[in-house]
Write an enzyme that holds these catalytic residues in place. Sequence first.
Site, PDB file in Angstrom:
ATOM      1  N   HIS A 440      25.386 -23.223  10.022  1.00 20.87           N
ATOM      2  CA  HIS A 440      24.447 -22.258  10.586  1.00 20.87           C
ATOM      3  C   HIS A 440      25.117 -21.114  11.352  1.00 20.87           C
ATOM      4  O   HIS A 440      26.297 -21.145  11.599  1.00 20.87           O
ATOM      5  CB  HIS A 440      23.346 -22.950  11.409  1.00 20.87           C
ATOM      6  CG  HIS A 440      23.789 -23.683  12.632  1.00 20.87           C
ATOM      7  ND1 HIS A 440      22.893 -24.057  13.600  1.00 20.87           N
ATOM      8  CD2 HIS A 440      24.986 -24.129  13.035  1.00 20.87           C
ATOM      9  CE1 HIS A 440      23.534 -24.692  14.545  1.00 20.87           C
ATOM     10  NE2 HIS A 440      24.786 -24.763  14.230  1.00 20.87           N
ATOM     11  N   GLU A 441      24.335 -20.106  11.625  1.00 20.70           N
ATOM     12  CA  GLU A 441      24.830 -18.860  12.245  1.00 20.70           C
ATOM     13  C   GLU A 441      25.949 -18.216  11.428  1.00 20.70           C
ATOM     14  O   GLU A 441      26.926 -17.726  11.972  1.00 20.70           O
ATOM     15  CB  GLU A 441      25.308 -19.117  13.680  1.00 20.70           C
ATOM     16  CG  GLU A 441      24.291 -19.740  14.607  1.00 20.70           C
ATOM     17  CD  GLU A 441      22.933 -19.075  14.563  1.00 20.70           C
ATOM     18  OE1 GLU A 441      22.855 -17.896  14.200  1.00 20.70           O
ATOM     19  OE2 GLU A 441      21.935 -19.758  14.860  1.00 20.70           O
TER      20      GLU A 441
END
Lengths: 600, 600
Positions: A440-441
């Site tokens: 994620h990110e």
Amino acid sequence: MTSLVDRRHLAFVLDEVLDAPALLDLPRFSHVDRDSAVAMLDAAERLARDHFAPSFSHLDANEPRIENGRVVLPAEIASALAALRDGGFFAVMADPQDGGVGLPRSYANAALVMLQAANVSIANYAFLTMSAAELLAQHGTPDQKARYMAPMLEGRFLGTMALSEPHAGSSLGDIRTTARIRPDGSYALSGTKMWISGGEHDMGDNIVHLMLARIEGAPAGVKGISLFVVPRKRLDAEGRPTEWNHIALSGLNHKMGQRGTVNTILNVGEDGETIGEIVGGPGQGLACMFTMMNEARIAVSMGAVAHASAGYLHALAYARERVQGRHPDAKDPASPQVPLTAHADVRRMLLQQKAAAEGGLALGLYVSGLADMKAGAEEAADRTEAALLLDFLTPIFKGWISEEMLRASDAAIQVLGGAGYTRDHPLEQHYRDNRLNPIHEGTNGIQAIDMLGRKAVMEEGQALALFLARVRHAVLAASQRGDEIADLANTLAAAADLVESTTADLKALRGTHGVRPFLANATHYLDLVGRVAFAWIWLEQARVASTALVAAEGSEADFYRGKIATCRYVFSHRLPQAFQLAGLLSRADPTYLEFKEQWF
Amino acid sequence: MTSLVDRRHLAFVLDEVLDAPALLDLPRFSHVDRDSAVAMLDAAERLARDHFAPSFSHLDANEPRIENGRVVLPAEIASALAALRDGGFFAVMADPQDGGVGLPRSYANAALVMLQAANVSIANYAFLTMSAAELLAQHGTPDQKARYMAPMLEGRFLGTMALSEPHAGSSLGDIRTTARIRPDGSYALSGTKMWISGGEHDMGDNIVHLMLARIEGAPAGVKGISLFVVPRKRLDAEGRPTEWNHIALSGLNHKMGQRGTVNTILNVGEDGETIGEIVGGPGQGLACMFTMMNEARIAVSMGAVAHASAGYLHALAYARERVQGRHPDAKDPASPQVPLTAHADVRRMLLQQKAAAEGGLALGLYVSGLADMKAGAEEAADRTEAALLLDFLTPIFKGWISEEMLRASDAAIQVLGGAGYTRDHPLEQHYRDNRLNPIHEGTNGIQAIDMLGRKAVMEEGQALALFLARVRHAVLAASQRGDEIADLANTLAAAADLVESTTADLKALRGTHGVRPFLANATHYLDLVGRVAFAWIWLEQARVASTALVAAEGSEADFYRGKIATCRYVFSHRLPQAFQLAGLLSRADPTYLEFKEQWF
């Protein structure tokens, strides 16, 4: 086990390696003194133990569900967040002029990593809220700061990042959610948002979504993306939440781990107007959002460090207690068994974890210190330098560290053997929770492209040059000690040269053959610079330890000797791959480009 | 997706690389012709699709539980095992003189890997039963074969391995379960067994535990361990299950994955006699058990291969379908997005998986072929050679391959990004299921000690010499093609020399400094020989492919080109670490030995 992060190591990094207390002398951080900074660490440790850790397994086994169209979360989440709010933690990093505590990130992240280690699923809600507030602090209007940011700093409103869509995960330039301007200057949003952590629940007084959308008629790609603040409940003139803003929950994602953090699919503007206010100007959405995304990338890998730390301390405690087998030269089968720590191969796995957890934390706090200098250094040149280095190190910390921490979580399971594979021990959940961090990110593939395609070459290579200068400064300092770490300094010097020459080779390749072969091995480039950065932060620790060792006795001497020996491990076992990777990069290995789709 | 194992690749390995059909000409396997062998593969593929795959996720979400003291399993397990039994699969590998089908393991494992890929939690029950039957075939009395083995080959009785105890996981020499001889020559067993897969349930007519225990008065250590066949229900004179044998379920282990395979803690002889019969002689327990453990070690890593294969095919299908982003030199944000397979970094992850899954399967079937030659070669010298090579390659296949397959499962998740992290896709479960394989049937740390401490040096290094001879034979054959793989042959030749010299260095170290430093880096030694074995099996495939390519067209030509290019990937990306590891081993890196316990 009192803490899942070693406080002695934390103090070593803050006080002895990074000199974090000096930050408190800067005007930007003058609201905080050293005692209150340390008190914040103590408070976080207590919160972690009393309010976060107890529901670690419970949240995993009782994941969020939908009942009558509403998200039902275990009550432990709201009560832990209330304790966090009562402790003032939502405002911990914010600028005092915005109503914040003004604690340097070096201390704040040191405090928060204890919460992440205890129960990342709860900590996520707070992180999202704090970084959403920070975005508004930097890009919001005074009115937006009063109406949205202030309640977030109080922990009354919770924040989200609403970026991805079902068809657009990594490729944010392709989002389709639209924003139509309304007569009063606000916008009506319409579309579907995917992977929204904390996107719907009943906690707090409101949810504040920071949402990317495309104003009708905007150009294609990232230039056409704007940012909106979109509350779950609309605010009245006094800023009080009132009626529903037509953000409809369309489903939940059921994750491998971090299950307590509800992950939602949201439809906006479907059966009524979803109203938002623009933040920054039209087309400035992604630029504004990067304020939050860069914060989030650091937070993500601090979470990875937290898992590695917790896993290491659990595995170490188990290995010290569990007796099993004998030394290979023990002849008598009736002789007593030895603890797992007596086996060389178990020490291998523990050492890998110690190096990861402690090196990861040191690099994370180093990066946090750069954010502090970027915000608070008195000289503009120092702020610029810190900003460039922070940019450079962010993909390394997010991309390389999150993978190294995951390898540590894997090793923690292996130390326990079958026991580690069961839910009777926390290791398997720490692994599952940690597995999200390379995703994620910005997946680590994206981080690698950011590293090589942008950070390594930006500002005519200035960021890279600054990084290499710091590495070479560490080499010099270590060499001057003239003791057992001088050989390591020489090795790191060679590795730094290799980063420099490899980058030059890649830039030449870009000139002659274009960007495709330049970026084809970006992941290996990130692995190369990641290993060098990891070795560098360990050499810094070893140098400090070797100085302190002179006057240390007893357990303190063991502590410093452990640092030096772990640094040696890093140089003999984690760094050498860099030399092989550099060869592959410099000869522009064509494997990935030339492999044809129909050959799979 | 019709199969989770690529049938074209399977046929390539069996027919083109290994010449498995030639096995069917041996008297040992003369009961089977080629058509029936292939029919078994087809039947397994259908069983996998129709009876195993449908409950893959269901078994994960509905794990075994205890109700009123009994284990409750989802009904899909029993019905799949019934379909397997109806297909005659329980007897597939057994010798026809014992009532088996007599299929070579090369074919049997090729069939069974499809069942493992579809649903390993069910396949485990069958594997345990088949290898328990094999143990009795080799070590049981005619009466034991009739009463226990025969019903297992019919799939009426299911088998277990009951070795570990709560205080003795890896250290089997320390088990405490006792066996007291009874007047009729049978034994009464008493103790607690841990980690017993399939240890308690209501499926089939009976459960047959192969249990290790210590006869009262036996010497300490492995010499005092004997093996017993212990049924869940006692048998009457006609071999029919009758009353309960007092094997009490004391609890279940809740695992990260492979949840459909119930994992039990059992108390024997607690509130009544648990009666067993000795298998082999007193003190022969561990030797007999190794028949089953060696089978199980192959089965474990065939399961790891199955997960890598399923993960690869899932990830490839997703990557071909999902469009996301553009080439790095695409300027127009309105241009169409490209499939994930167009991105170099995604090809990196797919190539890693293709290399793992196909190389793992090739090595697994090579090892299976050695088992076939050990059992069926006409010349004693060939049987001896096969047995030695099988011994040598077992820890490599179990230890190194299970790790490389797990890395592939990890890459499969990463290809899908956030989607791979959810339970909406099978990748996260494949990872969790696969995580067990480096742990059970001897952790990979144990495999490494077996590799270096025993296999690399046994029979005066004969097994190692045989392995190196085969590697060098492959080098010679590849060199003689004088085409694009000749450079790879040279690299492998250097790697083989390195294994030889490194082993010699380690043996010298043992002579001068003893067994502790000799074994301290055993895991790195296993990594070294594992990488060389993996490169070797890939060079064999590339050589065959390069020969076949001459006459191939269309998709067949692509298939062979893919093999050669994947081999090149293995040599440029998976083998080079071997050279670094050899350096560390030859200089007897002292890191793990010298790191003191108090430094952690």
